[in-house]
Design a protein around this motif. Sequence first.
Motif, PDB file in Angstrom:
ATOM      1  N   ARG A   1     -42.752 -19.341 -33.790  1.00  0.00           N
ATOM      2  CA  ARG A   1     -41.496 -20.108 -33.848  1.00  0.00           C
ATOM      3  C   ARG A   1     -40.417 -19.406 -33.023  1.00  0.00           C
ATOM      4  NH1 ARG A   1     -38.417 -21.226 -39.466  1.00  0.00           N
ATOM      5  NH2 ARG A   1     -38.058 -18.989 -39.240  1.00  0.00           N
ATOM      6  N   ASN A   2     -40.325 -18.075 -33.180  1.00  0.00           N
ATOM      7  CA  ASN A   2     -39.327 -17.312 -32.393  1.00  0.00           C
ATOM      8  C   ASN A   2     -39.609 -17.393 -30.896  1.00  0.00           C
ATOM      9  OD1 ASN A   2     -37.977 -16.542 -34.682  1.00  0.00           O
ATOM     10  ND2 ASN A   2     -38.943 -14.520 -34.831  1.00  0.00           N
ATOM     11  N   ALA A   3     -40.909 -17.505 -30.564  1.00  0.00           N
ATOM     12  CA  ALA A   3     -41.277 -17.567 -29.140  1.00  0.00           C
ATOM     13  C   ALA A   3     -41.153 -18.982 -28.579  1.00  0.00           C
ATOM     14  CB  ALA A   3     -42.712 -17.064 -28.971  1.00  0.00           C
ATOM     15  N   GLY A   4     -40.813 -19.959 -29.441  1.00  0.00           N
ATOM     16  CA  GLY A   4     -40.651 -21.340 -28.983  1.00  0.00           C
ATOM     17  C   GLY A   4     -41.952 -22.102 -28.916  1.00  0.00           C
ATOM     18  N   ASN A   5     -43.038 -21.540 -29.486  1.00  0.00           N
ATOM     19  CA  ASN A   5     -44.340 -22.232 -29.494  1.00  0.00           C
ATOM     20  C   ASN A   5     -44.417 -23.105 -30.754  1.00  0.00           C
ATOM     21  OD1 ASN A   5     -44.925 -20.631 -27.242  1.00  0.00           O
ATOM     22  ND2 ASN A   5     -45.852 -19.035 -28.508  1.00  0.00           N
ATOM     23  N   ASN A   6     -43.745 -24.232 -30.717  1.00  0.00           N
ATOM     24  CA  ASN A   6     -43.563 -25.027 -31.936  1.00  0.00           C
ATOM     25  C   ASN A   6     -44.862 -25.577 -32.529  1.00  0.00           C
ATOM     26  OD1 ASN A   6     -40.784 -24.627 -31.869  1.00  0.00           O
ATOM     27  ND2 ASN A   6     -40.462 -26.367 -30.486  1.00  0.00           N
ATOM     28  N   GLU A   7     -45.747 -26.054 -31.678  1.00  0.00           N
ATOM     29  CA  GLU A   7     -47.002 -26.608 -32.200  1.00  0.00           C
ATOM     30  C   GLU A   7     -47.819 -25.530 -32.915  1.00  0.00           C
ATOM     31  OE1 GLU A   7     -49.426 -28.927 -29.625  1.00  0.00           O
ATOM     32  OE2 GLU A   7     -47.710 -30.002 -28.752  1.00  0.00           O
ATOM     33  N   LYS A   8     -47.919 -24.387 -32.280  1.00  0.00           N
ATOM     34  CA  LYS A   8     -48.647 -23.273 -32.876  1.00  0.00           C
ATOM     35  C   LYS A   8     -47.977 -22.825 -34.173  1.00  0.00           C
ATOM     36  CE  LYS A   8     -52.323 -21.666 -30.607  1.00  0.00           C
ATOM     37  NZ  LYS A   8     -53.596 -21.364 -31.305  1.00  0.00           N
ATOM     38  N   ALA A   9     -46.660 -22.789 -34.139  1.00  0.00           N
ATOM     39  CA  ALA A   9     -45.907 -22.371 -35.326  1.00  0.00           C
ATOM     40  C   ALA A   9     -46.214 -23.285 -36.502  1.00  0.00           C
ATOM     41  CB  ALA A   9     -44.409 -22.350 -35.028  1.00  0.00           C
ATOM     42  N   LEU A  10     -46.203 -24.605 -36.266  1.00  0.00           N
ATOM     43  CA  LEU A  10     -46.475 -25.570 -37.339  1.00  0.00           C
ATOM     44  C   LEU A  10     -47.916 -25.458 -37.842  1.00  0.00           C
ATOM     45  CD1 LEU A  10     -44.560 -28.691 -35.985  1.00  0.00           C
ATOM     46  CD2 LEU A  10     -44.003 -27.333 -38.013  1.00  0.00           C
ATOM     47  N   GLU A  11     -48.836 -25.208 -36.901  1.00  0.00           N
ATOM     48  CA  GLU A  11     -50.247 -25.041 -37.286  1.00  0.00           C
ATOM     49  C   GLU A  11     -50.401 -23.875 -38.258  1.00  0.00           C
ATOM     50  OE1 GLU A  11     -54.340 -23.299 -35.388  1.00  0.00           O
ATOM     51  OE2 GLU A  11     -52.935 -24.265 -33.996  1.00  0.00           O
ATOM     52  N   TYR A  12     -49.781 -22.720 -37.913  1.00  0.00           N
ATOM     53  CA  TYR A  12     -49.897 -21.544 -38.781  1.00  0.00           C
ATOM     54  C   TYR A  12     -49.122 -21.733 -40.084  1.00  0.00           C
ATOM     55  CZ  TYR A  12     -52.431 -18.836 -35.313  1.00  0.00           C
ATOM     56  OH  TYR A  12     -53.397 -18.394 -34.454  1.00  0.00           O
ATOM     57  N   LYS A  13     -48.037 -22.505 -40.045  1.00  0.00           N
ATOM     58  CA  LYS A  13     -47.286 -22.792 -41.270  1.00  0.00           C
ATOM     59  C   LYS A  13     -48.160 -23.583 -42.250  1.00  0.00           C
ATOM     60  CE  LYS A  13     -42.803 -24.643 -42.815  1.00  0.00           C
ATOM     61  NZ  LYS A  13     -43.217 -25.628 -43.814  1.00  0.00           N
ATOM     62  N   ARG A  14     -48.842 -24.611 -41.739  1.00  0.00           N
ATOM     63  CA  ARG A  14     -49.719 -25.420 -42.592  1.00  0.00           C
ATOM     64  C   ARG A  14     -50.861 -24.566 -43.165  1.00  0.00           C
ATOM     65  NH1 ARG A  14     -48.714 -29.454 -38.562  1.00  0.00           N
ATOM     66  NH2 ARG A  14     -50.577 -28.784 -37.407  1.00  0.00           N
ATOM     67  N   ARG A  15     -51.429 -23.742 -42.315  1.00  0.00           N
ATOM     68  CA  ARG A  15     -52.534 -22.891 -42.759  1.00  0.00           C
ATOM     69  C   ARG A  15     -52.080 -21.879 -43.801  1.00  0.00           C
ATOM     70  NH1 ARG A  15     -55.759 -20.535 -37.693  1.00  0.00           N
ATOM     71  NH2 ARG A  15     -56.749 -19.399 -39.421  1.00  0.00           N
ATOM     72  N   ALA A  16     -50.865 -21.339 -43.608  1.00  0.00           N
ATOM     73  CA  ALA A  16     -50.311 -20.375 -44.566  1.00  0.00           C
ATOM     74  C   ALA A  16     -50.088 -21.038 -45.926  1.00  0.00           C
ATOM     75  CB  ALA A  16     -49.009 -19.791 -44.040  1.00  0.00           C
ATOM     76  N   GLU A  17     -49.547 -22.254 -45.900  1.00  0.00           N
ATOM     77  CA  GLU A  17     -49.297 -22.973 -47.156  1.00  0.00           C
ATOM     78  C   GLU A  17     -50.598 -23.323 -47.875  1.00  0.00           C
ATOM     79  OE1 GLU A  17     -47.005 -26.223 -45.664  1.00  0.00           O
ATOM     80  OE2 GLU A  17     -45.090 -25.116 -45.734  1.00  0.00           O
ATOM     81  N   ALA A  18     -51.596 -23.710 -47.093  1.00  0.00           N
ATOM     82  CA  ALA A  18     -52.899 -24.052 -47.676  1.00  0.00           C
ATOM     83  C   ALA A  18     -53.572 -22.830 -48.301  1.00  0.00           C
ATOM     84  CB  ALA A  18     -53.813 -24.660 -46.599  1.00  0.00           C
ATOM     85  N   ALA A  19     -53.476 -21.705 -47.577  1.00  0.00           N
ATOM     86  CA  ALA A  19     -54.081 -20.464 -48.077  1.00  0.00           C
ATOM     87  C   ALA A  19     -53.388 -19.991 -49.335  1.00  0.00           C
ATOM     88  CB  ALA A  19     -54.012 -19.384 -46.997  1.00  0.00           C
ATOM     89  N   ALA A  20     -52.050 -20.126 -49.357  1.00  0.00           N
ATOM     90  CA  ALA A  20     -51.280 -19.722 -50.536  1.00  0.00           C
ATOM     91  C   ALA A  20     -51.632 -20.599 -51.737  1.00  0.00           C
ATOM     92  CB  ALA A  20     -49.782 -19.793 -50.236  1.00  0.00           C
ATOM     93  N   ALA A  21     -51.759 -21.946 -51.500  1.00  0.00           N
ATOM     94  CA  ALA A  21     -52.094 -22.874 -52.588  1.00  0.00           C
ATOM     95  C   ALA A  21     -53.482 -22.583 -53.132  1.00  0.00           C
ATOM     96  CB  ALA A  21     -52.012 -24.323 -52.081  1.00  0.00           C
ATOM     97  N   GLU A  22     -54.406 -22.287 -52.231  1.00  0.00           N
ATOM     98  CA  GLU A  22     -55.779 -21.966 -52.626  1.00  0.00           C
ATOM     99  C   GLU A  22     -55.833 -20.675 -53.428  1.00  0.00           C
ATOM    100  OE1 GLU A  22     -59.981 -21.092 -50.389  1.00  0.00           O
ATOM    101  OE2 GLU A  22     -58.630 -22.547 -49.472  1.00  0.00           O
ATOM    102  N   GLY A  23     -54.980 -19.736 -53.027  1.00  0.00           N
ATOM    103  CA  GLY A  23     -54.915 -18.456 -53.752  1.00  0.00           C
ATOM    104  C   GLY A  23     -54.394 -18.601 -55.145  1.00  0.00           C
ATOM    105  N   ASN A  24     -53.485 -19.545 -55.347  1.00  0.00           N
ATOM    106  CA  ASN A  24     -52.918 -19.798 -56.680  1.00  0.00           C
ATOM    107  C   ASN A  24     -53.918 -20.574 -57.533  1.00  0.00           C
ATOM    108  OD1 ASN A  24     -50.535 -18.548 -56.022  1.00  0.00           O
ATOM    109  ND2 ASN A  24     -49.564 -20.415 -55.250  1.00  0.00           N
TER     110      ASN A  24
END
Length: 405
Positions: free
Chosen positions: A382-405
């Motif tokens: 996100r800081n580097a301006g790579n918005n698509e990549k940023a959103l991809e990793y955001k979704r993956r982070a949220e999914a991993a966190a939900a799975e962990g819970n």
Amino acid sequence: MKLNKVRLGVLASTLFIAAQSFGQSNNVISAAIEYNKYEPAFMQQDLKKAKEHLLEAKAFIDPAMKHESTINDEKANYYNAMINYSLVELSALGENEDLKIYQNDSIVDVISESVKKTASKRRWKGEMDDFFNRKVSQAIMLGEMMFKQKNFEMAYAGFAGAYQVKVIAGIEEERDAMRTNAIIAARNYIDTLEKSNESEKAMEFITASLEMFPKSEELAIAGVNLALSNNDLNKAEEFFNAAAEVSPKNKVLFSNMGSIYLTAADKAYNEFARMEITAEGYQQKSDEVEDLYAKAEKNLERAIEIDPEYAEAAYNLGVLYLGRGEKLKTTAAQMDFKNPDYERISQRSQEMYKKAISPLEIYIKQDPKNSGVLNVLFQVHRNAGNNEKALEYKRRAEAAAAEGN
């Protein structure tokens, strides 16, 4: 028939050369006689008399080794090898400080060269082989006996001595076995010294052992670990360089050393951050921090070059860049906007964040559900301006966190 002056001159020269050759043959015989007196004195541990006979033998054999009539003579070289070897041997015993001059590589070269020159005559080659095989047997016997008694220092001396004799004499058979035995004895001796809190002595021993076995990664790594436990990073670096030279494809070695430098760099930075800019040694500390981070980066990158999928090195390299980016960001935040260095430091901070992307993406392939790393990748993209990549990793982070819970 009368001889003219020219013929008389030729005849005189021939007779002079023959007389010199005869003199050198006498020198070889005299050297042999003195050496044969040396051996009984040595066996009886009369080191004073042994030394006298050996130096006499040396005084006779040296001229023979310089004269064209005997320099390549097999018998002369047989005695030259034995006399010089015995001088090295005797120099390690008793109060023979004046013989220490014979403990050098040039003497080993002299012995090896003479050994080679005996090879063309079966008799002298056989005599030479018998001499060195006897020395090897004595050294092995000492090594085995001392190892059983847990006197690992002397065990090392015995096996290392057997190895060195084999090198000098050109004996290939079981040479590697003697090297292995010597290193095993050395490791046991190092462990013994560590347990008795004699770290300095252990490091001195490792340094000396590496001179004998410069290609021993095992000894070099033992030196790295010992130096680090003694908080001696400079000595650890010395041993690490020896290990790296021997094993340039050891990814674990480079990764571990990179992590060690990273820890040292963070520690040095924390010390530097507490210093006033006017404090003595401020610039020196700043240089030390930069040097340590550079070494950490270099070694972690080297590990990844060896194995492009090496997760541990990739993770630590990502941590290095993130940490540097955060520190530079903090530094910039504390500066006045008008400070001429503000823009440079801010830009460098952003560069560090961007550099963290590549190694962390290597890591996340091996640990795809690590929500912490996924969140970091979201932030840096996100800081580097790579918005698509940023959103991809955001979704993956949220999914991993939900799975962990």
